[in-house]
Design a protein around this motif. Sequence first.
Motif, PDB file in Angstrom:
ATOM      1  N   GLN A 389      -2.216  24.101  47.132  1.00  0.00           N
ATOM      2  CA  GLN A 389      -2.838  23.178  46.179  1.00  0.00           C
ATOM      3  C   GLN A 389      -4.058  23.827  45.533  1.00  0.00           C
ATOM      4  N   GLN A 390      -4.905  24.485  46.332  1.00  0.00           N
ATOM      5  CA  GLN A 390      -6.089  25.130  45.777  1.00  0.00           C
ATOM      6  C   GLN A 390      -5.709  26.218  44.779  1.00  0.00           C
ATOM      7  N   MET A 391      -4.726  27.032  45.109  1.00  0.00           N
ATOM      8  CA  MET A 391      -4.298  28.094  44.203  1.00  0.00           C
ATOM      9  C   MET A 391      -3.686  27.516  42.931  1.00  0.00           C
ATOM     10  N   THR A 392      -2.940  26.429  43.056  1.00  0.00           N
ATOM     11  CA  THR A 392      -2.336  25.795  41.886  1.00  0.00           C
ATOM     12  C   THR A 392      -3.399  25.263  40.940  1.00  0.00           C
ATOM     13  N   VAL A 393      -4.371  24.530  41.498  1.00  0.00           N
ATOM     14  CA  VAL A 393      -5.454  23.998  40.670  1.00  0.00           C
ATOM     15  C   VAL A 393      -6.249  25.143  40.043  1.00  0.00           C
ATOM     16  N   ALA A 394      -6.564  26.171  40.839  1.00  0.00           N
ATOM     17  CA  ALA A 394      -7.329  27.305  40.314  1.00  0.00           C
ATOM     18  C   ALA A 394      -6.566  27.993  39.185  1.00  0.00           C
ATOM     19  N   GLY A 395      -5.260  28.218  39.370  1.00  0.00           N
ATOM     20  CA  GLY A 395      -4.470  28.876  38.332  1.00  0.00           C
ATOM     21  C   GLY A 395      -4.417  28.073  37.045  1.00  0.00           C
ATOM     22  N   ALA A 396      -4.284  26.742  37.153  1.00  0.00           N
ATOM     23  CA  ALA A 396      -4.227  25.900  35.954  1.00  0.00           C
ATOM     24  C   ALA A 396      -5.563  25.897  35.217  1.00  0.00           C
ATOM     25  N   VAL A 397      -6.677  25.775  35.951  1.00  0.00           N
ATOM     26  CA  VAL A 397      -7.996  25.750  35.317  1.00  0.00           C
ATOM     27  C   VAL A 397      -8.328  27.115  34.716  1.00  0.00           C
ATOM     28  N   VAL A 398      -7.959  28.192  35.405  1.00  0.00           N
ATOM     29  CA  VAL A 398      -8.174  29.540  34.867  1.00  0.00           C
ATOM     30  C   VAL A 398      -7.396  29.712  33.564  1.00  0.00           C
ATOM     31  N   THR A 399      -6.160  29.231  33.508  1.00  0.00           N
ATOM     32  CA  THR A 399      -5.375  29.298  32.273  1.00  0.00           C
ATOM     33  C   THR A 399      -6.063  28.547  31.148  1.00  0.00           C
ATOM     34  N   TYR A 400      -6.606  27.370  31.459  1.00  0.00           N
ATOM     35  CA  TYR A 400      -7.322  26.589  30.442  1.00  0.00           C
ATOM     36  C   TYR A 400      -8.564  27.332  29.965  1.00  0.00           C
ATOM     37  N   TYR A 401      -9.357  27.862  30.885  1.00  0.00           N
ATOM     38  CA  TYR A 401     -10.637  28.463  30.520  1.00  0.00           C
ATOM     39  C   TYR A 401     -10.434  29.736  29.696  1.00  0.00           C
ATOM     40  N   PHE A 402      -9.500  30.589  30.108  1.00  0.00           N
ATOM     41  CA  PHE A 402      -9.352  31.894  29.473  1.00  0.00           C
ATOM     42  C   PHE A 402      -8.302  31.894  28.354  1.00  0.00           C
ATOM     43  N   THR A 403      -7.923  30.729  27.881  1.00  0.00           N
ATOM     44  CA  THR A 403      -7.105  30.613  26.674  1.00  0.00           C
ATOM     45  C   THR A 403      -8.033  30.243  25.531  1.00  0.00           C
ATOM     46  N   ARG A 404      -8.236  31.164  24.583  1.00  0.00           N
ATOM     47  CA  ARG A 404      -9.232  30.928  23.528  1.00  0.00           C
ATOM     48  C   ARG A 404      -8.825  29.761  22.639  1.00  0.00           C
ATOM     49  N   GLN A 405      -7.590  29.717  22.220  1.00  0.00           N
ATOM     50  CA  GLN A 405      -7.098  28.624  21.402  1.00  0.00           C
ATOM     51  C   GLN A 405      -6.373  27.626  22.309  1.00  0.00           C
ATOM     52  N   LYS A 406      -6.994  26.473  22.541  1.00  0.00           N
ATOM     53  CA  LYS A 406      -6.433  25.517  23.501  1.00  0.00           C
ATOM     54  C   LYS A 406      -5.074  24.985  23.071  1.00  0.00           C
ATOM     55  N   ARG A 407      -4.797  25.057  21.760  1.00  0.00           N
ATOM     56  CA  ARG A 407      -3.466  24.601  21.322  1.00  0.00           C
ATOM     57  C   ARG A 407      -2.363  25.559  21.750  1.00  0.00           C
ATOM     58  N   ASN A 408      -2.762  26.772  22.193  1.00  0.00           N
ATOM     59  CA  ASN A 408      -1.789  27.745  22.673  1.00  0.00           C
ATOM     60  C   ASN A 408      -1.553  27.656  24.180  1.00  0.00           C
ATOM     61  N   LEU A 409      -2.103  26.623  24.821  1.00  0.00           N
ATOM     62  CA  LEU A 409      -1.873  26.439  26.248  1.00  0.00           C
ATOM     63  C   LEU A 409      -0.391  26.212  26.526  1.00  0.00           C
ATOM     64  N   PRO A 410       0.094  26.624  27.713  1.00  0.00           N
ATOM     65  CA  PRO A 410       1.489  26.306  28.071  1.00  0.00           C
ATOM     66  C   PRO A 410       1.725  24.804  28.049  1.00  0.00           C
ATOM     67  N   PHE A 411       2.976  24.433  27.875  1.00  0.00           N
ATOM     68  CA  PHE A 411       3.305  22.997  27.796  1.00  0.00           C
ATOM     69  C   PHE A 411       2.859  22.264  29.055  1.00  0.00           C
ATOM     70  N   THR A 412       3.073  22.875  30.201  1.00  0.00           N
ATOM     71  CA  THR A 412       2.612  22.316  31.472  1.00  0.00           C
ATOM     72  C   THR A 412       1.906  23.413  32.260  1.00  0.00           C
ATOM     73  N   PRO A 413       0.591  23.569  32.086  1.00  0.00           N
ATOM     74  CA  PRO A 413      -0.136  24.620  32.815  1.00  0.00           C
ATOM     75  C   PRO A 413      -0.011  24.504  34.328  1.00  0.00           C
ATOM     76  N   ILE A 414       0.160  23.279  34.825  1.00  0.00           N
ATOM     77  CA  ILE A 414       0.314  23.112  36.274  1.00  0.00           C
ATOM     78  C   ILE A 414       1.589  23.796  36.756  1.00  0.00           C
ATOM     79  N   LEU A 415       2.700  23.547  36.046  1.00  0.00           N
ATOM     80  CA  LEU A 415       3.961  24.175  36.438  1.00  0.00           C
ATOM     81  C   LEU A 415       3.906  25.690  36.239  1.00  0.00           C
ATOM     82  N   ALA A 416       3.197  26.139  35.190  1.00  0.00           N
ATOM     83  CA  ALA A 416       3.026  27.577  34.995  1.00  0.00           C
ATOM     84  C   ALA A 416       2.237  28.194  36.146  1.00  0.00           C
ATOM     85  N   SER A 417       1.228  27.454  36.631  1.00  0.00           N
ATOM     86  CA  SER A 417       0.442  27.936  37.769  1.00  0.00           C
ATOM     87  C   SER A 417       1.285  27.971  39.032  1.00  0.00           C
TER      88      SER A 417
END
Length: 642
Positions: A389-417
């Motif tokens: 759970q910790q790694m999943t949450v960390a991976g999703a938040v890291v994807t959000y933070y280090f994606t410059r254009q938020k509209r380019n986020l994966p459809f489901t960052p949680i599943l990507a994490s």
Amino acid sequence: KSSKREWKPLEDHSCTDVPWLLLFILFCVGMGFICGFSIATGAAARLLSGYDSYGNICGQKNVKVEGIVNSGLDLTHKKYVFFLDPCNIDLVHQKIKSIALCVSACPRKELKTLADIQKFAETNGSTLCSYELQPSEYTTDPRAAKLCPKYPVPESAPIPFFHRCAPVNISCYAKFAEALITFVSDSSVLHRLISGVMTSKEIIMGLCLLSLVLSMILMVIIRYISRVLVWILTILVILGSLGGTGVLWWLYAKQRISAGALDTQIAKDNLQALLIYAIAATVFTVILFLIMLIMRKRVALTIALFHVAGKVFIHLPLLVFQPFWTFFVLILFWTYWITVLLFLGTTGKHPVPNEEGFVEFRMAGPLKYMWWYHVVGLIWISEFILACQQMTVAGAVVTYYFTRQKRNLPFTPILASVNRLVCYHLGTVAKGSFIITLVKIPRMILMYIHTQLKGKENACARCMLKACICCLWCLEKCLTYLNQNAYTATAINSTNFCTSAKDAFVILVENALRVAAINTVGDFMLFLGKVLIVCSTGLAGIMLLNYQRDYTIWVLPLIIVCLFAFLVAHCFLSIYEMVVDVLFLCFAIDTKYNDGSPGREFYMDKVLMEFVENSRKSMKEAGRGGGAEGRELKPMVGADEE
């Protein structure tokens, strides 16, 4: 050297800690072997159907046990286990110290005399006395006093799936709890406490549901009004603590006036409980006010941080449901673990006559090691699930933070994490959870030793044991926090556990003042949210249970409700706390390795930049910012202008 190494967030993915993943898989294979061995060699029929004191399994034909009378009987029509004295519990050996028989039906009403027992046998065909007595001999044979159940025989009902007759009356369990709780000197107090819980069970369930609803509402509020949430929480906690304390003193004064007219033991107990609650609430309110007075200048610094975390939940709404799936997976694993444990309890046990002429099933020596392996599996795999759970949450938040254009986020960052976790980082999670297991097992062993030696060891030994337990607990908490940041570093740069932990530790040490000034205040505000939910649920419980004060004690129901409310609030708000911690580490890495120049632009948004600027100004006003903090945050100005 690692602190100077270039970080490339989300640019490179590689498998980490593969040997630890292989070790974890081998360990799980061992757990599966224990499961298969216990089911194949264990006596499942003895576990599910039950057996009597002579070694006969209920509901089937049995084989004769050498040297035991009444063994080898055909009990095809007698499918339920009945204890002659079900409340006679031996806590030392953890069993019911009573003769067990197989009967065709459980007594569904109380039987007060031997004549009632005889009538029940003749009417229902269920003989509750030992096999050598015929129903016609129950009232005439002198052996009936020893071979028949202790009367009055309590009303009982079969336990679903396990075919044991269990008493319906709560008094039997109250006597069992009496033996467990040694500090209760007056047994009538415990009887009244347990009866209070049973009388108020509908209110308890309703209040537990209320705490769940309040936690969900609070998560929604955090997402949409994060800017004003801090002040709302502060005001509500002040009003809630004052209101709760005032209500308690008002109820105490009101009940003290009416105590003379209603001179009962329940009224006296409730009056004493109200006084204790009122004093405790007053002390808690004073301490809370002092803490808020000290931290008042830093409360405003958390607003922007909560706002950024709220934006994360807006973009990643599935984060809210993380406690549900984690809890669901843990429940599935614990159910599996308990099931295997029950089967393991029947594995390798052979019928052996005891001193009283009855049958006992005893385990052979080598099989005891399977129990230890199974217990270690409980701890390691549970920690592994929590670490996922910790790694999943960390991976999703890291994807959000280090994606410059938020509209380019994966459809489901949680599943990507989750996908990155399964494909690359299960070994890191296995290693981190194993480290926690190594600390948790010695602490549990010391706690067990302390419990077994309670009252026997001297003061020095008791102090040493408690000190060791406390030190191991502190070490476990520190390692858990470091593990969480190591998982974040792994999600950012795809490095193995040791490298990630070292890099995260260096970053945290370099930003020690920020950790103390920002992270701690944010955690404190989340704690205030937990306090708000507990106070609201407790206040509702006081008002509802107050209507039952004349005929039940509501001390224990209120404690149960408040504990459940705190656990529910903790499960939900811990996700928010985790997001805040991950955001802070991402921000620290961003400011350390980027300066706003072309090719090294900042990843953070302007809200977080403004938060840093407000933090710098606040520290300067307090006389603690100085030039060092100002120089550290200068690159932020360039990013803001850009």
